[in-house]
Scaffold this motif. Structure first.
Motif, short mmCIF file in Angstrom:
data_model
loop_
_atom_site.label_atom_id
_atom_site.label_comp_id
_atom_site.label_asym_id
_atom_site.label_seq_id
_atom_site.Cartn_x
_atom_site.Cartn_y
_atom_site.Cartn_z
N UNK A 9 0.84 -1.20 0.00
CA UNK A 9 0.00 0.00 0.00
C UNK A 9 0.87 1.25 0.00
N UNK A 10 2.02 1.18 0.67
CA UNK A 10 2.95 2.31 0.65
C UNK A 10 3.41 2.63 -0.77
N UNK A 11 3.67 1.58 -1.57
CA UNK A 11 4.08 1.83 -2.96
C UNK A 11 2.93 2.36 -3.79
N UNK A 12 1.71 1.84 -3.57
CA UNK A 12 0.56 2.36 -4.30
C UNK A 12 0.41 3.87 -4.05
N UNK A 13 0.49 4.26 -2.79
CA UNK A 13 0.32 5.66 -2.45
C UNK A 13 1.46 6.52 -2.99
N UNK A 14 2.67 5.97 -2.95
CA UNK A 14 3.81 6.72 -3.49
C UNK A 14 3.63 6.98 -4.98
#
Length: 513
Positions: free
Chosen positions: A272-277
């Motif tokens: 999810x951190x990569x999606x948001x980034x």
């Protein structure tokens, strides 16, 4: 100068520590490519990102994405003058890679990795065109590539790194102590940095609206979904896991071909951190999980979807993923509804055949009835299905081929009655070294050289030139009849089905206009 601009992610005004080269599938100076998009080299970008964060000036030259020829690719590498050139060796592109390597300046050290290097290391090491080869890396390369960039003489201390002894002509291999070997061979994927998309010339990308996008807009009042359906999403590809627990006989990811690979799934928070980034940096609102496991293990699905619900992912993004038919067959309707509410747009399924006999030979652990049942439930919930099919598998008869054609058309009929769409993507069988079926073919008398003689196939002669436009990179073959059906009939069937799918796509666009 223009040629150096094709190198992505590096500072080309400074000395390059490494240039990662993705070879083209064919020499595009002889016949230019017709499609304008190719899948990103995520594995190569992971390695480049890790090396960059360690302080090295590295870049990627994606010759396939840019449609470059052999001579032009070698000229760019030599002009860039990196300390190391690094190549990802795959069976279909090996000849292209070897021809590029033969033209490299002797001052440039060469390292290679990838499925083909892992399956046939001695053949690669003995190839005279690989005269500059200093390191062949088996398996995942982030830590070992970076170690080689720090000190090339460290190869003797790195597990799974091979080279040819220049004096004895024998294979030499690095040896590491047991404490560091496991980490070197299978790094913690939650500790790896997110891929620097500057290394990928076509990812993220602006995608055209799909039939599923339009259906999402029709069933939702959310302004952003309707806007995305009209204009298409900014999309990105992503990897959620490494390794596969299945043993499909034709697949390079089969567990029997990769006994060294530990199956690992990224934590939901890490994903999810990569999606948001990607959303914050590039405006990405759609994601494609390209690994085998994201919808391939039930407890993984459960864990990921709990986190997606907490973070309200479905209110912000849509996403596609690969899935396993036998796993999705056991998923309840409420679980499917949660997948939809969390943003699932389409599932890519390895359906492969409509013949149960061939499916058993492939060790798919499914049958045609199960596929129809799963596809029907998915499209009923508004989830699109992209089905992959193989024509000409070893031992396939005309009856088996006919069953596949009927199967595809039946899946289309099912989807016509429901909100979700079914897309069929059809390929000619080609053998990959190291896979279970490769071993079977060798044991039954096939010549390895013949099995490796990949060539591109122009299917536009079947009158399907427009429908083949986005398939240019996938139309290649070794030119061998592995079953009872003549090769020309297999290719004519492939062109026919692709044309029918293209016509369905066009009809959906016109209906939505």
């Amino acid at each position: 100068m223009r040629q150096l601009e094709l190198i992505t992610g590096a500072d080309t005004n400074c000395e390059l520590d490494a240039l990662f080269v993705n070879a083209p599938l064919r020499d595009y100076t002889l016949r230019p490519r017709t499609n304008d998009y190719t899948l990103p080299v995520l594995g190569m970008a992971y390695i480049a990102t890790y090396a960059q964060q360690a302080g090295f000036n590295v870049g990627v030259l994606d010759a396939e994405a840019h449609g470059l020829g052999i001579d032009e690719t070698a000229k760019i590498v030599n002009g860039a003058k990196p300390r190391w050139a690094a190549m990802n060796l795959l069976a279909p592109t090996y000849e292209m890679s070897a021809r590029i390597a033969a033209q490299l300046d002797p001052a440039i050290a060469l390292m290679v990795g990838g499925h083909h290097a892992k399956a046939m290391p001695d053949r690669v090491l003995a190839d005279p065109r690989m005269v500059n080869l200093r390191a062949l890396i088996l398996g995942e390369g982030e830590l070992r590539v970076t170690a080689l960039l720090k000190d090339g003489t460290r190869r003797r201390d790195l597990p799974g790194v091979l080279w040819r002894d220049p004096l004895l002509g024998t294979r030499a291999a690095g040896i590491a102590d047991s404490k560091t070997s496991a980490q070197m061979l299978g790094p913690d994927i939650n500790a790896l940095p997110y891929v620097n998309r500057a290394f990928l010339p076509q990812d993220p990308y602006q995608a055209a609206p799909t039939a599923t996008d339009r259906r999402l807009a029709a069933r939702s009042a959310a302004d952003w979904i309707q806007a995305a359906a009209r204009s298409g999403h900014m999309e990105a590809n992503i990897v959620g896991s490494r390794g596969c627990p299945y043993n499909c006989t034709f697949c390079g990811a089969a567990w029997s071909a990769n006994p060294d690979v530990t199956i690992r799934v990224r934590s939901p928070e890490n994903i999810i951190g990569e999606l948001d980034q990607l959303h914050d940096k590039y405006g990405v609102t759609a994601f494609r999980f390209v690994d085998d496991l994201f919808l391939g293990v039930r407890n993984v699905i459960e864990e990921q979807m709990k986190a997606f619900s907490r973070h309200r992912i479905g209110e912000r993004y849509v996403w596609d993923a690969t899935g396993r038919i036998n796993v999705l067959d056991r998923v309840s309707d409420s679980e499917l509804e949660r997948l939809v509410s969390n943003g699932l747009r389409e599932v890519a399924l390895g359906i492969e055949s409509g013949s149960d006999r061939i499916l058993k030979a492939m060790d798919k652990r499914i049958n045609a009835e199960m596929t129809e049942r799963v596809a029907s439930r998915l499209v009923e919930h508004g989830i699109g299905v992209k089905g992959y099919f193989i024509l000409g598998f070893p031992g396939e008869s005309q009856e088996d081929l006919d069953a596949t054609v009927r199967h595809i058309r039946n899946l289309w009929r099912i989807s016509d009655q429901h909100p979700g769409d079914v897309r069929a993507s059809v390929f000619e069988f080609r053998p990959y070294p190291g896979t279970p079926i490769w071993q079977t073919l060798i044991q039954t008398g096939h010549d390895p050289d013949a099995l490796l003689a990949y060539g591109d196939v122009d299917l536009t002669g079947d009158g399907a030139d427009e429908s083949m436009r986005q398939r240019d990179e996938f139309n290649f073959s070794v030119g061998i009849e592995f079953g009872d059906v003549p090769l020309q009939r297999i290719r004519a069937t492939l062109a026919m089905l692709t044309r029918e799918q293209h016509d369905r796509n066009q009809g959906a666009k016109e209906a939505a206009a």
